[in-house]
Scaffold this active site. Structure first.
Site, PDB file in Angstrom:
ATOM      1  N   HIS A 321       0.820  -1.215   0.000  1.00 45.76           N
ATOM      2  CA  HIS A 321       0.000   0.000   0.000  1.00 45.76           C
ATOM      3  C   HIS A 321       0.849   1.259   0.000  1.00 45.76           C
ATOM      4  CE1 HIS A 321       0.773   0.873   4.311  1.00 45.76           C
ATOM      5  NE2 HIS A 321       0.694  -0.423   4.503  1.00 45.76           N
ATOM      6  N   CYS A 337       3.428  -4.987   6.740  1.00 48.52           N
ATOM      7  CA  CYS A 337       2.988  -4.647   5.386  1.00 48.52           C
ATOM      8  C   CYS A 337       4.127  -4.040   4.572  1.00 48.52           C
ATOM      9  CB  CYS A 337       1.823  -3.659   5.440  1.00 48.52           C
ATOM     10  SG  CYS A 337       0.254  -4.428   5.893  1.00 48.52           S
TER      11      CYS A 337
END
Length: 446
Positions: A321, A337
């Protein structure tokens, strides 16, 4: 009650003292390095200066991760290296005067001056879209550094990145530029003779090197993320079409939490523009233990840590992301992440389709041979302590390709010691062998 207040007061004083100590250590070490470069030491003892660069980069990484034990260890090591360099300079013999000044021959691939300034869209990685980054400011560049080491660029399709220059945009910090280029802030500062308190301004030209070896892969179409490399590579029809620096999970590993980014194969199962972040149970538990308000979700907007674009992988809890902290790129700062620089994430989002396969790998050492026979080695820190040692990794790669007799093992040792994170040549120079033969022939009777 008074005892509790006294305890809290003494603890606070201790923490302030610790932080001040580290600030002084960082400032002293960076200032010492800048002073050595200004005195021209980089040209006299290049390997020692590069080793000092790498040590400071490692110390800075641990400092950012609040690992005070390791930060202290590496800052002390940096101080010791400064002392050793100064000692070597004092004992270094003064060269005898020469009747004529001769220019030593350049090594193959060495350039005599920094590359001309190019727009940021062309220098983050290769290849890259012209719309991926803002255009450079139109102000006149300031003077470059006084003492510059030659920037060596290797031409090979096994590499990505370049050795060149970057023009500072208005409002940019050195940390943000380092994140954008995918290099260490400490190494970027050292390469440009910038001290801890030195500021930069729009139009200033910075030298950098982010040449990396493309890791071996099994995909004709897919994503490869190498954790020690802190890089994401996209392959389409067998060709690497996109690469970018990323931020990954911190080395934190306790009985309660493991924030390390996992390795393994995955698929992109979902893509979202303006995503809502549903806070995972593990992060909610961390909020609870830290006494923070427990948040269950964050809607799209400027406070959403996922940024404007997100892609969900089949690995549990792992997203690729954008981020609201672009300066964190090329560090280990997430809860697992993969963070991508905002403009780069927008481009990646357009290129990747649902069901695209991928793999997260862990290769701190990479090896490549260029078309003209140069052997290149790249070493990164073993941040998650997953290997048996970088030396063993390098030896295995070299021997697997039967290059034992073609490499300079002293160069290998230096690359491993520096852990600079860029491709460096380790070829055993044939010209040195020829020079020995020529000398022996000259001394032989005809």
């Amino acid at each position: 009650m008074n005892c509790i207040k006294f305890f809290l007061f003494t603890t606070l004083c201790y923490l302030i003292g610790v932080n001040a100590t580290y600030a002084d250590q960082r400032s002293d070490a960076v200032a010492s390095l800048a002073r050595l470069r200004q005195e021209g030491v980089a040209s006299k003892l290049p390997d020692e200066i590069r080793s000092l660069d790498a040590t400071l980069a490692t110390a800075d990484m641990y400092y950012q991760l609040h690992d005070q034990k390791n930060a202290d260890r590496y800052y002390q090591l940096a101080t010791q290296k400064v002392a050793l360099i100064q000692q070597r300079l004092q004992t270094r013999p003064t060269p005898a005067p020469q009747s004529a000044v001769t220019t030593p021959p350049l090594q193959s691939g060495t350039v005599t001056a920094a590359a001309p300034p190019v727009a940021p869209a062309q220098i983050v990685q290769k290849p890259v879209s012209s719309s991926s980054l803002p255009q450079a400011a139109t102000e006149q560049p300031t003077s470059a550094v006084a003492e510059q080491e030659p920037l060596e660029e290797f031409g090979s399709d096994r590499l990505v990145g370049t050795a060149g220059t970057y023009t500072v945009l208005k409002g940019e910090s050195l940390r943000l530029i380092a994140a954008k280029l995918g290099v260490s802030r400490t190494q970027l500062a050292a390469m440009n003779n910038l001290g801890q308190k030195d500021s930069i301004k729009a139009g200033q030209i910075l030298r950098y090197n982010n040449q990396r070896i493309i890791p071996t892969h099994r995909f004709r179409d897919g994503i490869v993320i190498n954790i020690p490399d802190r890089m994401l590579y996209l392959y389409q029809q067998g060709i690497m079409t996109f690469s970018t620096a990323v931020a990954l999970g911190t080395p934190t590993k306790t009985k309660q939490f493991v924030w390390q980014t996992p390795t393994g194969k995955f698929k992109i199962v979902n893509k979202a523009k303006d995503p809502t972040w549903t806070v995972p149970p593990s992060i909610k538990e961390e909020m609870r233990l830290e006494g923070k308000e427990i948040i269950t979700s964050i809607p799209p907007g400027p406070t959403n840590p996922l940024g404007k674009y997100a892609m969900k992988t089949s690995l549990p809890g792992i997203l690729i992301h954008s981020t609201t902290k672009p300066w964190s790129i090329y560090t280990y700062a997430s809860h697992g992440c993969i963070r991508v620089f905002p403009q780069r994430m927008e481009e990646l989002f357009k290129l990747v389709k649902t069901n695209t396969p991928g793999e997260i790998i862990y290769k701190p050492v990479k090896l490549a041979v260029t078309d003209d026979g140069k052997i290149l080695l790249e070493a990164h820190g073993d941040i998650y302590n997953k290997t048996k040692g970088l030396t063993a990794e390098a030896q295995a790669l070299i021997r697997a390709q039967k290059l034992d007799g073609k490499v300079d093992w002293e160069k290998v040792k230096r690359v491993i010691s520096r852990k600079a994170g860029v491709a460096e040549e380790i070829t055993r120079i044939a010209s040195e062998e020829q020079k020995t033969v020529d000398t022996a022939s000259a001394q032989s009777p005809s």
